[in-house]
Write a protein that holds these residues in place. Structure first.
Motif, short mmCIF file in Angstrom:
data_model
loop_
_atom_site.label_atom_id
_atom_site.label_comp_id
_atom_site.label_asym_id
_atom_site.label_seq_id
_atom_site.Cartn_x
_atom_site.Cartn_y
_atom_site.Cartn_z
N GLY A 32 0.85 -1.13 0.23
CA GLY A 32 0.03 -0.02 -0.21
C GLY A 32 0.74 1.18 0.10
O GLY A 32 0.27 2.33 0.35
N LEU A 33 1.97 1.25 -0.39
CA LEU A 33 2.87 2.34 -0.52
C LEU A 33 3.25 2.66 -2.01
O LEU A 33 3.35 1.75 -2.73
CB LEU A 33 4.22 2.05 0.21
CG LEU A 33 3.96 1.81 1.69
CD1 LEU A 33 5.29 1.07 2.37
CD2 LEU A 33 3.64 2.94 2.38
N ALA A 74 0.26 9.64 7.10
CA ALA A 74 -0.61 9.77 8.39
C ALA A 74 -2.02 9.48 8.11
O ALA A 74 -2.85 8.56 8.92
CB ALA A 74 -0.52 11.22 8.95
N LEU A 75 -2.57 9.54 6.78
CA LEU A 75 -3.98 9.27 6.59
C LEU A 75 -3.87 7.60 6.57
O LEU A 75 -4.96 7.29 6.91
CB LEU A 75 -4.27 9.62 5.28
CG LEU A 75 -4.68 11.27 5.22
CD1 LEU A 75 -4.84 11.79 3.72
CD2 LEU A 75 -5.96 11.29 6.02
N GLN A 76 -2.68 7.01 6.34
CA GLN A 76 -2.78 5.42 6.40
C GLN A 76 -2.67 5.02 7.97
O GLN A 76 -2.52 3.77 8.02
CB GLN A 76 -1.65 5.17 5.49
CG GLN A 76 -2.10 5.19 3.88
CD GLN A 76 -0.91 4.71 3.07
OE1 GLN A 76 -0.53 3.26 3.05
NE2 GLN A 76 -0.29 5.42 2.24
N GLY A 77 -2.20 5.93 8.52
CA GLY A 77 -1.95 5.49 9.88
C GLY A 77 -0.74 4.80 10.24
O GLY A 77 -0.49 4.14 11.24
N LEU A 78 0.18 5.44 9.22
CA LEU A 78 1.56 4.82 9.49
C LEU A 78 2.52 5.70 10.18
O LEU A 78 3.67 5.18 10.66
CB LEU A 78 2.09 4.69 8.20
CG LEU A 78 1.40 3.57 7.34
CD1 LEU A 78 1.90 3.49 5.53
CD2 LEU A 78 1.38 2.28 7.84
N THR A 96 3.86 4.78 13.86
CA THR A 96 2.85 4.05 14.69
C THR A 96 3.42 2.41 14.51
O THR A 96 4.36 2.03 13.90
CB THR A 96 1.56 4.19 13.79
OG1 THR A 96 1.59 3.43 12.62
CG2 THR A 96 0.93 5.74 13.70
N GLU A 97 2.68 1.75 15.39
CA GLU A 97 3.00 0.30 15.43
C GLU A 97 2.93 -0.27 13.81
O GLU A 97 3.83 -0.96 13.38
CB GLU A 97 2.14 -0.32 16.22
CG GLU A 97 2.45 -0.34 17.64
CD GLU A 97 1.50 -0.92 18.75
OE1 GLU A 97 1.28 -2.21 18.34
OE2 GLU A 97 1.36 -0.55 19.68
#
Length: 161
Positions: A32-33, A74-78, A96-97
């Motif tokens: 997803g990157l 950040a939108l992906q929660g990374l 993030t984790e």
């Protein structure tokens, strides 16, 4: 049809770099990157926390470019962004984790694509190629420095090796 400058070292380097980026892009898509985002995750995985300015300098991009990349991650929660206590102008970024998990996965992808890139080269030739590319990069950085541009950070070269 051969490219007119196919015997040029620069052409060969650009061609190999484009193919490498395309191959990494294919592999990163499974996580997803997009190409370039992995550099941010890897940088944060090794230093844990960076300011936006430090990140931009490390990646050799302008602050707005770093900011856009961080916003997407950040939108992906990374990654998480927060302001520095006492100075709201300074934004600090951490993984993030889930970002840490993806950063760990990137190491494996990078190794796989590098093995594809260097297939048929023994350890001695791989080391020689790495050394020659670093020398070429240093030469260009020196020329750019003479024109008022910033020299690349050797630390990033080490992590890419």
């Amino acid at each position: 049809m051969k490219h007119p400058v196919a015997k040029s070292v620069g052409w060969a380097l650009v061609h190999a770099a484009r193919l490498h980026r395309t191959r990494m892009g294919e592999r990163l898509a499974a996580l997803g990157l997009f190409p370039g985002q992995e550099q941010v995750l890897q940088a944060l995985a090794t230093t844990e926390t960076l300011t936006m300015g430090e990140l931009a300098a490390l990646l050799r991009v302008k602050p707005p470019t770093a900011s856009k990349t961080i916003a997407r991650l950040a939108l992906q929660g990374l990654v998480e962004r927060r302001t520095e206590p006492g100075d709201a102008r300074v934004v600090v970024v951490t993984l993030t984790e889930e970002g840490a998990r993806r950063a760990a996965s990137i190491e494996g992808l990078w190794s796989e694509v590098e093995d594809e890139l260097l297939n048929g080269l023994d350890g001695k030739n791989r080391k020689r190629l790495r050394k020659l590319l670093r020398k070429a990069a240093k030469n260009l950085a020196g020329a750019a420095e003479g024109e008022g541009l910033e020299e690349p950070d050797d630390e990033l070269e080490e992590t890419a090796a």
